[in-house]
Design an enzyme around this catalytic site. Structure first.
Site, PDB file in Angstrom:
ATOM      1  N   GLY A 145      30.155 -22.392 -35.791  1.00  0.00           N
ATOM      2  CA  GLY A 145      29.446 -22.802 -36.985  1.00  0.00           C
ATOM      3  C   GLY A 145      30.373 -22.963 -38.154  1.00  0.00           C
ATOM      4  O   GLY A 145      31.570 -23.172 -37.984  1.00  0.00           O
ATOM      5  N   SER A 146      29.836 -22.855 -39.361  1.00  0.00           N
ATOM      6  CA  SER A 146      30.636 -23.050 -40.561  1.00  0.00           C
ATOM      7  C   SER A 146      31.229 -21.727 -41.026  1.00  0.00           C
ATOM      8  O   SER A 146      30.846 -20.654 -40.571  1.00  0.00           O
ATOM      9  CB  SER A 146      29.749 -23.630 -41.674  1.00  0.00           C
ATOM     10  OG  SER A 146      28.811 -22.651 -42.092  1.00  0.00           O
ATOM     11  N   VAL A 150      28.504 -19.544 -42.552  1.00  0.00           N
ATOM     12  CA  VAL A 150      27.727 -18.853 -41.521  1.00  0.00           C
ATOM     13  C   VAL A 150      28.532 -17.681 -40.962  1.00  0.00           C
ATOM     14  O   VAL A 150      28.008 -16.587 -40.750  1.00  0.00           O
ATOM     15  CB  VAL A 150      27.337 -19.822 -40.389  1.00  0.00           C
ATOM     16  CG1 VAL A 150      26.654 -19.071 -39.243  1.00  0.00           C
ATOM     17  CG2 VAL A 150      26.400 -20.902 -40.922  1.00  0.00           C
ATOM     18  N   GLY A 151      29.814 -17.907 -40.736  1.00  0.00           N
ATOM     19  CA  GLY A 151      30.663 -16.857 -40.192  1.00  0.00           C
ATOM     20  C   GLY A 151      30.710 -15.634 -41.090  1.00  0.00           C
ATOM     21  O   GLY A 151      30.693 -14.494 -40.612  1.00  0.00           O
ATOM     22  N   GLU A 202      34.358 -18.925 -34.134  1.00  0.00           N
ATOM     23  CA  GLU A 202      35.121 -20.174 -34.199  1.00  0.00           C
ATOM     24  C   GLU A 202      34.431 -21.008 -35.259  1.00  0.00           C
ATOM     25  O   GLU A 202      33.332 -21.506 -35.047  1.00  0.00           O
ATOM     26  CB  GLU A 202      35.132 -20.866 -32.830  1.00  0.00           C
ATOM     27  CG  GLU A 202      36.019 -22.094 -32.788  1.00  0.00           C
ATOM     28  CD  GLU A 202      35.302 -23.348 -33.228  1.00  0.00           C
ATOM     29  OE1 GLU A 202      35.507 -23.758 -34.396  1.00  0.00           O
ATOM     30  OE2 GLU A 202      34.542 -23.909 -32.436  1.00  0.00           O
ATOM     31  N   CYS A 252      34.551 -29.482 -35.626  1.00  0.00           N
ATOM     32  CA  CYS A 252      35.343 -28.503 -36.372  1.00  0.00           C
ATOM     33  C   CYS A 252      36.830 -28.829 -36.332  1.00  0.00           C
ATOM     34  O   CYS A 252      37.587 -28.413 -37.212  1.00  0.00           O
ATOM     35  CB  CYS A 252      35.079 -27.100 -35.850  1.00  0.00           C
ATOM     36  SG  CYS A 252      35.327 -26.935 -34.072  1.00  0.00           S
ATOM     37  N   GLU A 282      35.492 -29.427 -46.143  1.00  0.00           N
ATOM     38  CA  GLU A 282      35.224 -29.911 -44.787  1.00  0.00           C
ATOM     39  C   GLU A 282      34.101 -30.944 -44.859  1.00  0.00           C
ATOM     40  O   GLU A 282      32.967 -30.621 -45.202  1.00  0.00           O
ATOM     41  CB  GLU A 282      34.828 -28.758 -43.870  1.00  0.00           C
ATOM     42  CG  GLU A 282      34.690 -29.179 -42.426  1.00  0.00           C
ATOM     43  CD  GLU A 282      34.338 -28.024 -41.504  1.00  0.00           C
ATOM     44  OE1 GLU A 282      34.674 -28.092 -40.317  1.00  0.00           O
ATOM     45  OE2 GLU A 282      33.729 -27.047 -41.981  1.00  0.00           O
TER      46      GLU A 282
END
Length: 407
Positions: free
Chosen positions: A151-152, A155-156, A174, A208, A305
């Site tokens: 995810g982003s 989110v991480g 990741e 990603c 991003e």
């Protein structure tokens, strides 16, 4: 993400034209829209649903059940029960588990045309996406040994915070990237253009590992831009169910608008729009493959991003300069170097702060090679033997041998 460079040795014909052209596949019937928990289909506890739209047409496909906290609790309890000593899963031998995994692989192969809709021909890329709510909810209820998320970065961070409140459960993250792709003047320029665009436009840039910062040495910069624009204008956009299509729609309206906002920021901040930069049609979420030149490090295009089909081409003069600029980001997922010099390839690869570095190629990921990020791009590694370590606890048993102990 799987490697795209098949060879005769691994079953892919040397000439892609020799492959039979599959017919477009249509979704005619949605069989399952409920929550799959403990090998059964369940309605959500609160009866909530999520509408699913086709991003290519805007048409509503169906509504699927939306999981809430109560549903997550049931799923976590089922996972805990499955891992208890004496459970059917724990008692199952290796061959039994292997049969189940092979069955899953066969089902994926059966439906690969649907699953790969919108990806380059011959490539299947199935990546789970987790929103902030669902990711944090699962992490906060973890009573299991290991969970991996894609995810982003935002989110991480939520997942890490939730995991820290849950007995420091381990997570593999990741996350995002703002990946540098460095093209030196001695490189095969045509190859560099081809691979850099593969990195920028693969899955409409929704990747990603997207090559969204392309640094090109000053002496070949103009030629690289010219060749890149020529190549981008040949990309075929259209129905993702048509195998001749290589460029499909963005995933949803929110992402579509975010990409176009970043494109407009590039125009306002002085980057030169070489091609694209607009929505393709009134219906659907298509954005033209877009190229900006004269992008500067301070611009939003170079810092954020994008997760869309936007290639940012930047100029550099020296090796030391480009290494410093490439590393000047809080991301560190992937990078690429294009050069004919082995010495330069090795020294630059070593200096780049990224979990994966490709030399004279892009997106060449294999199951045997570990994948993951430095800095804010994640924790831990997926794929390869390193991935097995993420899901394993090492135990040391020390025995003092004496006459009283019988071996």
């Amino acid at each position: 993400i799987m490697a795209q460079n098949g060879t005769p040795e691994n079953g892919v014909p040397a000439d892609p034209a020799a492959l039979p052209l599959p017919q477009p596949c249509r979704i005619t019937d949605i069989k399952h829209t409920k929550l799959f928990i403990n090998n059964e289909w369940h309605s959500s506890a609160k009866g909530k649903t999520i509408p699913i739209f086709n991003p290519a047409t805007g048409d509503k496909i169906c509504e699927v059940e939306e999981a809430d906290k109560a549903d997550v609790d049931v799923a976590v309890e089922a996972a805990r029960a499955a891992m208890k000593r004496g459970s059917a899963w724990r008692r199952m031998d290796v061959s039994g588990r292997g049969r189940l995994l092979h069955k899953l692989a066969e089902l994926l192969e059966r439906d690969r045309t649907l699953l790969a809709a919108g990806f380059p021909p011959g490539v299947v890329n199935i990546v789970p996406g987790f929103g902030p709510t669902s990711g944090a909810a699962i992490a906060s209820h973890m009573g299991i040994d290991k969970v991996a998320f894609t995810g982003s970065v935002e989110v991480g961070q939520l997942i890490k915070e939730a995991a820290a409140k849950s007995n420091l459960k381990r997570v593999t993250l990741e996350l995002g990237g703002k990946n540098p792709c460095i093209v030196f003047g001695d490189s095969d320029l045509q190859l560099a253009v081809q691979e850099a665009q593969k990195g920028a436009f693969y899955n409409q840039g929704q990747c990603c590992t997207a090559a969204s910062r392309v640094f090109v040495e000053e002496r070949v910069y103009d030629e690289f831009v010219r060749l890149s624009v020529e190549s981008a204008k040949k990309i075929v956009a259209g129905d993702p169910m048509d195998p001749r299509t290589s460029h499909g729609p963005q995933i949803n309206q929110q992402q579509f608008e975010k990409i176009l906002d970043l494109v407009e920021s590039g125009k306002r901040e002085g980057a030169k729009l070489e091609c694209g930069g607009h929505a393709l049609q009134d219906k659907g979420l298509f954005i033209q493959p877009t190229i900006f030149s004269d992008v500067k490090d301070h611009m939003r295009l170079a810092k954020e991003e994008i997760f869309g089909p936007v290639q940012c081409i930047m100029k550099f003069k020296s090796q030391e300069e480009v290494i410093e600029r490439a590393n000047s980001t809080h991301y560190g997922l992937a990078a690429a170097v294009f050069t004919r010099s082995v010495d330069r390839a090795m020294s630059v690869s070593s200096a780049l702060e990224a979990g994966t570095v490709w030399v004279n190629c892009y997106n060449a990921l294999h199951a045997q090679a570990p994948f993951g990020g430095y800095k804010m791009s994640g924790n831990g590694r997926e794929l390869g033997e390193y991935a097995l370590a993420e899901y394993t606890e090492v135990k040391a048993v020390t025995i003092k041998l004496s006459e009283q102990l019988t071996l």
